[in-house]
Write a protein that holds these residues in place. Structure first.
Motif: not given
Length: 490
Positions: A59, A63, A178-179, A182-183, A296, A465, A467-469, A473
């Motif tokens: 966090y 990115w 964040i999603s 990653a997407t 999160r 994933d 990095y995202r979880t 991002g």
């Protein structure tokens, strides 16, 4: 004139004191004290955990620093600027913020300044005289319209609820960003690996077409049976079908990227990096599960929803008690402008109102029970969000730890299988090995290469994933120096 102005000033001072006293009385709240649900024990740990030499947190890592592929970073930047879902989430934040401002404004009295002039003509018969008359009047005033004294904290509780809804919408927007990062990365890798698979399919197709030509010549000269010919034809068509499947996967990945970047896919892109040089860090530490409550946004969103439901209980409890509202005004009225502010023409009014629910106790009690149930639902949603996040991080850590070893083994296996196929081709060319053995070797070599690409894509996706979880991002750039590239990825 001077005495009149002083008197009006005194009235204004009195009104101000009344308003201030009302606001002081509005400081209490009947909402229960908020307590964060306990979902982790003190010794809770992740089964797998990563470490790196700098112990940098996802966090805190922008990115731009985590991803090293210039083309991917260009696409992520475009998506953050133009993506419609992210724009919708941002607009929702603005909408909820305005709703909070509207609700919060009810905690303070609204002062209205009004002025009017009235000019009218009266009929002679109605006046009982022989002539008509024209009259006029002027008025000016300052008033408070139906300001409710928040003695039981109902309005404050509603304001707190709206504020937490606003905070929740901000966390939802952060989770969407964040999603999105990653997407975009996964869609980019899907396109890149589809291209790599097409190259493998193209090479296999050319090799099988060569084998088909040879099988056709052997059949024409009676050296082999028609079965061998048909089998070679089957393998060629199978390779063509695989190539089309990979082409479809590439085009669909490109379509996904077009949508993610807002529909305007750039005609010129930065140079793409090698697939083995995509990340600045091979691993990121997950630290303690309890830290997920901090980094999160989906968990913070659920907690703000819980705080909002907790504040709603205060408003529902206050509904059992009487509500007191104040309406008042001060001003002046006269038939001429010159006499508008003179002492005898001053006007004022003060009208307190009280309302106490008596015969709707059942509905009020049901309303309190309803918000209590909604709070329990919010608690369960919060606990569920935490548990899902814990599983999410655990799954990614396990994947990141095992895929590295899997890729290493798959690489050795694929290299051996490709070399075996080369040797089988040499034996077949010298007439030592029959066609069936060669075809079986080609199939296994092709399958091994495709499996290697699939494992490599899974490994790269696991880095995304991870990095995202772990909350990465939200930042574009890290606070410190951009880390150097470590080429330890597949």
């Amino acid at each position: 004139m001077t005495n009149g102005r002083k008197t009006i000033g005194a009235k204004l001072s009195g009104l101000t004191i009344t308003i201030a006293a009302a606001m002081v009385l509005s400081a209490c709240s009947m909402a229960p004290k908020y307590q964060q649900p306990e979902v982790f024990s003190e010794d809770a740990q992740f089964r797998y955990n990563n470490t790196n030499h700098a112990q940098i947190r996802a966090y805190d890592l922008g990115w731009q620093a985590y991803f090293t592929d210039a083309q991917l970073k260009q696409l992520i930047g475009l998506a953050l600027e133009n993506n419609k879902d992210l724009r919708l989430a941002a607009l929702n934040v603005e909408s909820v913020e305005k709703q909070f401002r509207i609700q919060n404004s009810e905690r303070f009295p609204g002062l209205n300044v009004n002025g009017s002039k009235n000019r009218s003509r009266s009929a002679a018969d109605l006046r009982g005289q022989n002539s008509d008359a024209i009259s006029q009047s002027y008025s000016v005033g300052l008033g408070v319209a139906s300001f409710e004294l928040d003695l039981w904290g109902k309005i404050k509780s509603l304001s707190d609820s709206a504020l937490n809804q606003y905070f929740s919408s901000r966390e939802a927007r952060d989770a969407a960003q964040i999603s999105l990062v990653a997407t975009v990365a996964k869609a980019y890798y899907a396109e890149r690996f589809a291209n790599e698979a097409m190259k493998v399919s193209q090479g296999v197709m050319e090799s099988r077409e060569k084998s088909l030509r040879l099988a056709s010549l052997r059949y024409q000269h009676g050296v082999s049976s028609k079965i061998d010919l048909r089998q070679a034809e089957t393998l060629v068509e199978s390779a063509k079908a695989d190539y089309q499947a990979q082409l479809r996967a590439r085009e669909q990945a490109r379509n996904a990227l077009v949508t993610l970047v807002g529909g305007n896919y750039p005609s010129q892109l930065a140079a793409a990096s090698n697939l083995t040089q995509q990340f600045a860090y091979d691993s990121l530490p997950a630290s303690l599960p309890s830290e997920m409550l901090l980094y999160r946004p989906d968990i913070r969103q659920a907690e703000y929803q819980l705080k909002s439901a907790n504040a709603d209980i205060g408003a529902a409890r206050a509904a059992f008690f009487p509500s007191i509202s104040l309406t008042g005004s001060i001003g002046s009225g006269s038939t001429s402008l010159d006499g508008l502010f003179t002492g005898p023409n001053r006007t004022w009014s003060f009208m307190p109102q009280i309302s106490w629910p008596i015969f709707n106790w059942g509905a009020t009690k049901a309303g309190l029970d309803l918000v209590k149930v909604r709070k329990e639902i919010s608690i369960v949603n919060y606990e569920k969000a935490v548990q899902n996040a814990f599983q999410d991080v655990s799954d990614v850590l396990a994947a990141n730890a095992t895929l590295k070893a899997q890729y290493a083994s798959q690489s050795k296996s694929t290299a051996a299988e490709v070399d075996r196929n080369r040797l089988m081709q040499m034996r077949h060319d010298r007439g030592i090995t029959d066609s069936l053995a060669l075809l079986d070797s080609q199939r296994q070599s092709y399958a091994a290469q495709m499996n290697l690409l699939a494992v490599q894509q899974q490994w790269l996706n696991s880095h995304v994933d991870l990095y995202r979880t772990l909350g990465g991002g939200l930042k574009a750039y890290s606070d410190g120096q951009v880390p150097t590239i470590q080429n330890s990825q597949p």
